[in-house]
Design a protein around this motif. Sequence first.
Motif, PDB file in Angstrom:
ATOM      1  N   ALA A  63       0.852  -1.181   0.000  1.00  0.00           N
ATOM      2  CA  ALA A  63       0.000   0.000   0.000  1.00  0.00           C
ATOM      3  C   ALA A  63       0.888   1.230   0.000  1.00  0.00           C
ATOM      4  N   SER A  64       0.374   2.299  -0.574  1.00  0.00           N
ATOM      5  CA  SER A  64       1.156   3.530  -0.700  1.00  0.00           C
ATOM      6  C   SER A  64       0.399   4.703  -0.091  1.00  0.00           C
ATOM      7  N   HIS A  65       1.167   5.608   0.473  1.00  0.00           N
ATOM      8  CA  HIS A  65       0.568   6.802   1.067  1.00  0.00           C
ATOM      9  C   HIS A  65       1.707   7.708   1.471  1.00  0.00           C
ATOM     10  N   ASN A  66       1.555   9.024   1.205  1.00  0.00           N
ATOM     11  CA  ASN A  66       2.578   9.940   1.700  1.00  0.00           C
ATOM     12  C   ASN A  66       3.951   9.648   1.110  1.00  0.00           C
ATOM     13  N   ASP A  67       4.024   9.221  -0.116  1.00  0.00           N
ATOM     14  CA  ASP A  67       5.301   8.851  -0.737  1.00  0.00           C
ATOM     15  C   ASP A  67       5.984   7.680  -0.042  1.00  0.00           C
ATOM     16  N   ARG A  68       5.248   7.003   0.804  1.00  0.00           N
ATOM     17  CA  ARG A  68       5.822   5.800   1.395  1.00  0.00           C
ATOM     18  C   ARG A  68       5.127   4.596   0.796  1.00  0.00           C
TER      19      ARG A  68
ATOM     20  N   SER B 149       3.458   8.907  14.182  1.00  0.00           N
ATOM     21  CA  SER B 149       2.503   8.880  15.286  1.00  0.00           C
ATOM     22  C   SER B 149       1.652  10.148  15.310  1.00  0.00           C
ATOM     23  N   SER B 150       2.217  11.314  15.012  1.00  0.00           N
ATOM     24  CA  SER B 150       1.379  12.525  15.037  1.00  0.00           C
ATOM     25  C   SER B 150       0.362  12.489  13.902  1.00  0.00           C
ATOM     26  N   GLU B 151       0.740  11.897  12.790  1.00  0.00           N
ATOM     27  CA  GLU B 151      -0.253  11.776  11.705  1.00  0.00           C
ATOM     28  C   GLU B 151      -1.386  10.848  12.125  1.00  0.00           C
ATOM     29  N   ARG B 152      -1.031   9.751  12.781  1.00  0.00           N
ATOM     30  CA  ARG B 152      -2.101   8.859  13.256  1.00  0.00           C
ATOM     31  C   ARG B 152      -3.023   9.599  14.216  1.00  0.00           C
ATOM     32  N   LEU B 153      -2.418  10.353  15.110  1.00  0.00           N
ATOM     33  CA  LEU B 153      -3.224  11.111  16.061  1.00  0.00           C
ATOM     34  C   LEU B 153      -4.122  12.111  15.337  1.00  0.00           C
ATOM     35  N   ALA B 154      -3.547  12.848  14.406  1.00  0.00           N
ATOM     36  CA  ALA B 154      -4.319  13.880  13.699  1.00  0.00           C
ATOM     37  C   ALA B 154      -5.510  13.248  12.981  1.00  0.00           C
ATOM     38  N   ASN B 155      -5.277  12.116  12.346  1.00  0.00           N
ATOM     39  CA  ASN B 155      -6.367  11.474  11.628  1.00  0.00           C
ATOM     40  C   ASN B 155      -7.407  10.894  12.585  1.00  0.00           C
ATOM     41  N   TRP B 156      -6.938  10.416  13.714  1.00  0.00           N
ATOM     42  CA  TRP B 156      -7.889   9.911  14.701  1.00  0.00           C
ATOM     43  C   TRP B 156      -8.791  11.041  15.175  1.00  0.00           C
ATOM     44  N   ILE B 157      -8.192  12.197  15.422  1.00  0.00           N
ATOM     45  CA  ILE B 157      -8.972  13.356  15.871  1.00  0.00           C
ATOM     46  C   ILE B 157      -9.979  13.759  14.793  1.00  0.00           C
ATOM     47  N   ALA B 198      -1.219  21.958  18.010  1.00  0.00           N
ATOM     48  CA  ALA B 198      -1.705  23.326  18.194  1.00  0.00           C
ATOM     49  C   ALA B 198      -1.468  24.133  16.916  1.00  0.00           C
ATOM     50  N   GLU B 199      -0.362  23.844  16.252  1.00  0.00           N
ATOM     51  CA  GLU B 199      -0.052  24.514  14.981  1.00  0.00           C
ATOM     52  C   GLU B 199      -1.122  24.267  13.920  1.00  0.00           C
ATOM     53  N   ALA B 200      -1.823  23.136  14.059  1.00  0.00           N
ATOM     54  CA  ALA B 200      -2.884  22.824  13.104  1.00  0.00           C
ATOM     55  C   ALA B 200      -4.248  23.223  13.645  1.00  0.00           C
ATOM     56  N   GLY B 201      -4.248  24.040  14.691  1.00  0.00           N
ATOM     57  CA  GLY B 201      -5.505  24.585  15.196  1.00  0.00           C
ATOM     58  C   GLY B 201      -6.215  23.699  16.205  1.00  0.00           C
ATOM     59  N   VAL B 202      -5.527  22.685  16.732  1.00  0.00           N
ATOM     60  CA  VAL B 202      -6.156  21.802  17.714  1.00  0.00           C
ATOM     61  C   VAL B 202      -5.812  22.296  19.115  1.00  0.00           C
ATOM     62  N   THR B 203      -6.853  22.505  19.930  1.00  0.00           N
ATOM     63  CA  THR B 203      -6.600  22.914  21.311  1.00  0.00           C
ATOM     64  C   THR B 203      -7.138  21.848  22.250  1.00  0.00           C
ATOM     65  N   LEU B 217      -6.217  21.210   9.798  1.00  0.00           N
ATOM     66  CA  LEU B 217      -5.966  19.875  10.338  1.00  0.00           C
ATOM     67  C   LEU B 217      -5.977  18.835   9.223  1.00  0.00           C
ATOM     68  N   ILE B 218      -6.886  19.013   8.273  1.00  0.00           N
ATOM     69  CA  ILE B 218      -6.933  18.086   7.139  1.00  0.00           C
ATOM     70  C   ILE B 218      -5.643  18.163   6.332  1.00  0.00           C
ATOM     71  N   ALA B 219      -5.167  19.396   6.143  1.00  0.00           N
ATOM     72  CA  ALA B 219      -3.921  19.562   5.386  1.00  0.00           C
ATOM     73  C   ALA B 219      -2.772  18.842   6.080  1.00  0.00           C
ATOM     74  N   PHE B 220      -2.782  18.904   7.403  1.00  0.00           N
ATOM     75  CA  PHE B 220      -1.723  18.230   8.142  1.00  0.00           C
ATOM     76  C   PHE B 220      -1.895  16.709   8.105  1.00  0.00           C
ATOM     77  N   SER B 221      -3.143  16.245   8.223  1.00  0.00           N
ATOM     78  CA  SER B 221      -3.420  14.822   8.403  1.00  0.00           C
ATOM     79  C   SER B 221      -3.282  14.020   7.119  1.00  0.00           C
ATOM     80  N   LYS B 222      -3.572  14.660   5.989  1.00  0.00           N
ATOM     81  CA  LYS B 222      -3.659  13.936   4.733  1.00  0.00           C
ATOM     82  C   LYS B 222      -4.483  12.653   4.881  1.00  0.00           C
ATOM     83  N   PRO B 223      -5.761  12.773   5.218  1.00  0.00           N
ATOM     84  CA  PRO B 223      -6.585  11.580   5.411  1.00  0.00           C
ATOM     85  C   PRO B 223      -6.725  10.806   4.107  1.00  0.00           C
ATOM     86  N   ASN B 224      -6.938   9.516   4.239  1.00  0.00           N
ATOM     87  CA  ASN B 224      -7.005   8.621   3.087  1.00  0.00           C
ATOM     88  C   ASN B 224      -8.135   7.634   3.339  1.00  0.00           C
TER      89      ASN B 224
END
Lengths: 232, 232
Positions: A63-68, B149-157, B198-203, B217-224
């Motif tokens: 699977a691919s995502h984020n250039d990984r 891990s921060s991406e996982r967190l962001a997407n979970w949120i 916080a940089e992505a607007g999450v408090t 937050l979406i820009a940071f998370s890159k949800p798929n």
Amino acid sequence: MRREDSEIVRELPLFRGVELENFRTLIAAGYVQRFPTGTVLIHEGERPDFLHVLVDGQIAFFASHNDREATVSILTPPAAFILAAVIVDGPYLKSARTLSSSTVVLIPAGAVREVFERDTGFARATVAELACRYRTIVKELKNVRLRSSSERLANWILTQASQSGGCGTFRLPFEKRALASRLGMRPENLSRALAELAEAGVTVDGPMIRVGDAAKLIAFSKPNPLIDDPTS
Amino acid sequence: MRREDSEIVRELPLFRGVELENFRTLIAAGYVQRFPTGTVLIHEGERPDFLHVLVDGQIAFFASHNDREATVSILTPPAAFILAAVIVDGPYLKSARTLSSSTVVLIPAGAVREVFERDTGFARATVAELACRYRTIVKELKNVRLRSSSERLANWILTQASQSGGCGTFRLPFEKRALASRLGMRPENLSRALAELAEAGVTVDGPMIRVGDAAKLIAFSKPNPLIDDPTS
DNA sequence: CGTGCCATTGACCATTATCAAACGACGTGG
DNA sequence: CCACGTCGTTTGATAATGGTCAATGGCACG
């Protein structure tokens, strides 16, 4: 389709319990295709048109995502694949690429779903297959989360050695880069980890791996049937 | 068993298609139990005696090895669990612990397998359930292997916020330590990752999470969808 | 006999884990 | 009512693990 290929399909646990007539329907609707090394058979996100059966060769799922890119599993014949996507009629979650030249039997998804509806033997076998697949992935998730990369490698070598018969030597079934991805590491790290395993009696000569001291490797690996045993 | 509880079970996709008579058999054989927070309901490696249905509360599934512990998933009601182990009659691959006081319906594994044999509606529903579970874990494996891990967190949120209705604020459904384990990280790292978001607007205010700027937050998370969409 | 790809090695960097300490909420018992 | 202990969380310092970049050697294939 050659009789030889359909026999292989028939012998799979998934198809052994299908009524003969229904099996013939499936085979009649299906066909065989041979793909060269490196062919991408299915693409993440697309819809399943066929149930696939790997008759010969090797296939990596990734699977691919984020250039990984991450390899989720590597399949060896004979085995059916993308059953879950066909059943729920949902998009592929993984792509698939041949690691060596491979022959695949393709059975139209519609035919599979039809037979599934009226053949309880097939339905039962599907349940068993999916349950096993599910458990296999749970084990893989545990493998990733509970072990370091060298531990994963050590355990992979252990199971590989035991599957390759008594003598402690075996040949890597695919390139090291594929193995690295399968184990969730970079090729560079695989090299280093293999070198590190010399301490546990593992020697490497190109694609040949030799387990010099099984006891020592086991002590290092700490194998766990609830992660490593493919039958449990 | 209270009528209320059996109704919840009946409404699950897994049981909705079961013939009424067979469903009554299952319910008659089963019973309800309530467990306080922190109870370990099932232990990795043991044999399945019952199919469980979580009616109320929260349950974390985890596995242990090498003095490490990893949370594989967290279940919210209503949902059946350890179906695969019951079907293949294999050992539990995960342990389960209540995260809050929970009520669980227990149906003897033998009864489940019997009904499974003669009720095609149940067999079909089992297939659908297992296929979905399988795909969910594949997504989780991709989540672990393809994101930090921060991406996982962001997407979970993100998914949590969208499931909690329109306003961008929601309460963590469990302790942060449980969330950390669910996301494959240490509590310390979760703290830092939350601060980073916080940089992505999450408090964050205790257990309350506010998504101040969804677009950011979406820009940071890159949800798929092939990782995050629970329905696909 | 190049050319390209895989594997290996070394140096360096990023991410995450670990250890330690401190803070605050909460509940218990004096 | 307050002192105290416990536990979850946070913060900082440091270590380990694994990833990235670059260079090199070997081997297969054209």
